[in-house]
Design an enzyme around this catalytic site. Structure first.
Site, PDB file in Angstrom:
ATOM      1  N   ARG A   1      -1.522  -8.973 -21.029  1.00  0.00           N
ATOM      2  CA  ARG A   1      -2.347  -8.470 -22.138  1.00  0.00           C
ATOM      3  C   ARG A   1      -1.558  -7.616 -23.125  1.00  0.00           C
ATOM      4  NH1 ARG A   1      -7.788  -8.525 -21.265  1.00  0.00           N
ATOM      5  NH2 ARG A   1      -8.062  -6.571 -22.371  1.00  0.00           N
TER       6      ARG A   1
ATOM      7  N   ASP B   1      -7.477  -1.028 -25.726  1.00  0.00           N
ATOM      8  CA  ASP B   1      -8.047  -1.085 -24.381  1.00  0.00           C
ATOM      9  C   ASP B   1      -8.250   0.321 -23.835  1.00  0.00           C
ATOM     10  OD1 ASP B   1      -8.330  -3.767 -24.213  1.00  0.00           O
ATOM     11  OD2 ASP B   1      -6.780  -4.111 -22.723  1.00  0.00           O
TER      12      ASP B   1
ATOM     13  N   GLU C   1       2.118  -7.877   8.325  1.00  0.00           N
ATOM     14  CA  GLU C   1       2.019  -6.412   8.272  1.00  0.00           C
ATOM     15  C   GLU C   1       3.067  -5.801   7.353  1.00  0.00           C
ATOM     16  OE1 GLU C   1      -0.800  -5.564   9.615  1.00  0.00           O
ATOM     17  OE2 GLU C   1      -0.837  -7.635  10.349  1.00  0.00           O
TER      18      GLU C   1
ATOM     19  N   PRO D   1       0.824  -1.223   0.000  1.00  0.00           N
ATOM     20  CA  PRO D   1       0.000   0.000   0.000  1.00  0.00           C
ATOM     21  C   PRO D   1       0.854   1.268   0.000  1.00  0.00           C
ATOM     22  CG  PRO D   1      -0.667  -1.512   1.765  1.00  0.00           C
ATOM     23  CD  PRO D   1       0.614  -2.035   1.194  1.00  0.00           C
TER      24      PRO D   1
HETATM   25  C1  4GM Z   1       2.147  -4.212   3.707  1.00  0.00           C
HETATM   26  C2  4GM Z   1       3.395  -4.370   3.175  1.00  0.00           C
HETATM   27  C3  4GM Z   1      -0.601  -4.468  -1.357  1.00  0.00           C
HETATM   28  C4  4GM Z   1       1.094  -5.064   3.326  1.00  0.00           C
HETATM   29  C5  4GM Z   1       3.640  -5.382   2.290  1.00  0.00           C
HETATM   30  C6  4GM Z   1      -0.322  -5.383  -0.353  1.00  0.00           C
HETATM   31  C7  4GM Z   1      -2.593  -3.875  -0.217  1.00  0.00           C
HETATM   32  C8  4GM Z   1      -1.748  -3.709  -1.282  1.00  0.00           C
HETATM   33  C9  4GM Z   1       1.329  -6.109   2.458  1.00  0.00           C
HETATM   34  C10 4GM Z   1       2.603  -6.245   1.935  1.00  0.00           C
HETATM   35  C11 4GM Z   1      -1.200  -5.494   0.720  1.00  0.00           C
HETATM   36  C12 4GM Z   1      -2.088  -2.709  -2.351  1.00  0.00           C
HETATM   37  C13 4GM Z   1       0.238  -7.040   2.047  1.00  0.00           C
HETATM   38  N1  4GM Z   1      -2.318  -4.752   0.757  1.00  0.00           N
HETATM   39  N2  4GM Z   1      -2.929  -1.745  -2.043  1.00  0.00           N
HETATM   40  N3  4GM Z   1      -0.991  -6.316   1.791  1.00  0.00           N
HETATM   41  O1  4GM Z   1      -1.553  -2.802  -3.445  1.00  0.00           O
HETATM   42  O2  4GM Z   1       2.833  -7.210   1.043  1.00  0.00           O
END
Ligand code: 4GM
Length: 247
Positions: free
Chosen positions: A154, A169, A116, A89
């Site tokens: 794709r 696309d 986490e 994220p």
């Molecule tokens: C934190 C760090 C990606 C959380 C590394 C992974 C959402 C997304 C995770 C991680 C995730 C996203 C696992 N959650 N918004 N969780 O792309 O791999």
């Protein structure tokens, strides 16, 4: 196109090799997907793959040793100089432009984390780019990694059929798609727009382009800010807005 995926749940990634367009791409050797599971490299006497964060607090992180060993194996199986992307994220948000970039690399290793997250030093030393699929938290990076595999596949020539073309696309053209209709001609009193029944291909082309422009203006004005409009497109958008304001 080569995809290496570091994941504790390789069966999730297997779905791309089992269904639809990406399945066909695997069968035809147009893409290759390898999973590397940190669980297979644990040296912990309890077989753990998670570890506590320094500083305390709830939640666990990916244990560093199995993750780094899995990554070493992934690099050894991938073409040389393959870039490493971590799904997170905290990453830059995935869009069409980043999908074409990743395709242009020819190969990529995707880290799909669990818990986490991942030790910051591993990110610094081993990861070229952190990528997010949007502003929400998931329980793991597998679904985001599958988004990258699907979207990038794709772009690979031959993956879409002769009749479909990734260049057409939605986001390749920088516009949203026009509305589409199939049988029957009437659904609950709603008719297919007359122009689509006319057989006049030039009128149909202009109507579709006008709808694309109008929808993009209404729903995703941000997409138009980064896109020059031709004289024809400006005229069609004007007409769309005039017609809208009459109704
Ligand atoms: C934190 C760090 C990606 C959380 C590394 C992974 C959402 C997304 C995770 C991680 C995730 C996203 C696992 N959650 N918004 N969780 O792309 O791999």
């Amino acid at each position: 196109m080569y995809f290496g995926v570091i994941t504790l749940f390789p069966e999730m990634i297997d779905a791309v090799t089992k269904f639809g367009v990406t399945r066909r791409a695997c069968e035809n050797g147009l893409i290759k997907v390898d999973c590397i599971n940190p669980r297979d490299y644990t040296e912990d006497k309890f077989g753990n793959v998670d570890d506590k964060p320094y500083g305390g607090g709830p939640g666990m992180l990916m244990q560093v040793q199995p993750l780094r060993d899995a990554l070493r194996v992934a690099r050894s199986q991938a073409p040389k100089d393959t870039k490493v992307v971590c799904m997170s994220p905290q990453g830059v948000q995935l869009n069409h432009s980043l999908v074409t970039d990743i395709h242009s690399w020819g190969s990529v290793i995707l880290i799909a984390g669990r818990y986490e997250g991942i030790d910051e030093r591993v990110l610094q030393k081993e990861v070229d780019l952190e990528v997010s699929v949007g502003d929400y938290v998931l329980s793991g990076g597998e679904l985001p990694a599958m988004c990258i595999i699907d979207a990038v596949s794709r772009m690979v020539p031959g993956v879409l059929g002769d009749l479909r073309n990734a260049k057409e696309d939605t986001f390749a053209l920088g516009l949203l798609h026009f509305p589409q209709y199939t049988r029957p001609e009437t659904i609950d009193g709603l008719k297919v727009p007359e122009v689509l029944m006319s057989g006049d291909h030039e009128r149909i082309r202009r109507w579709r382009l006008m709808q694309s422009l109008g929808r993009t203006y209404e729903r995703r004005p941000d997409l138009l800010e980064n896109r020059e409009l031709s004289k024809e497109e400006l005229q069609l958008l004007k007409t769309y807005l005039e017609q809208r304001n009459m109704n």
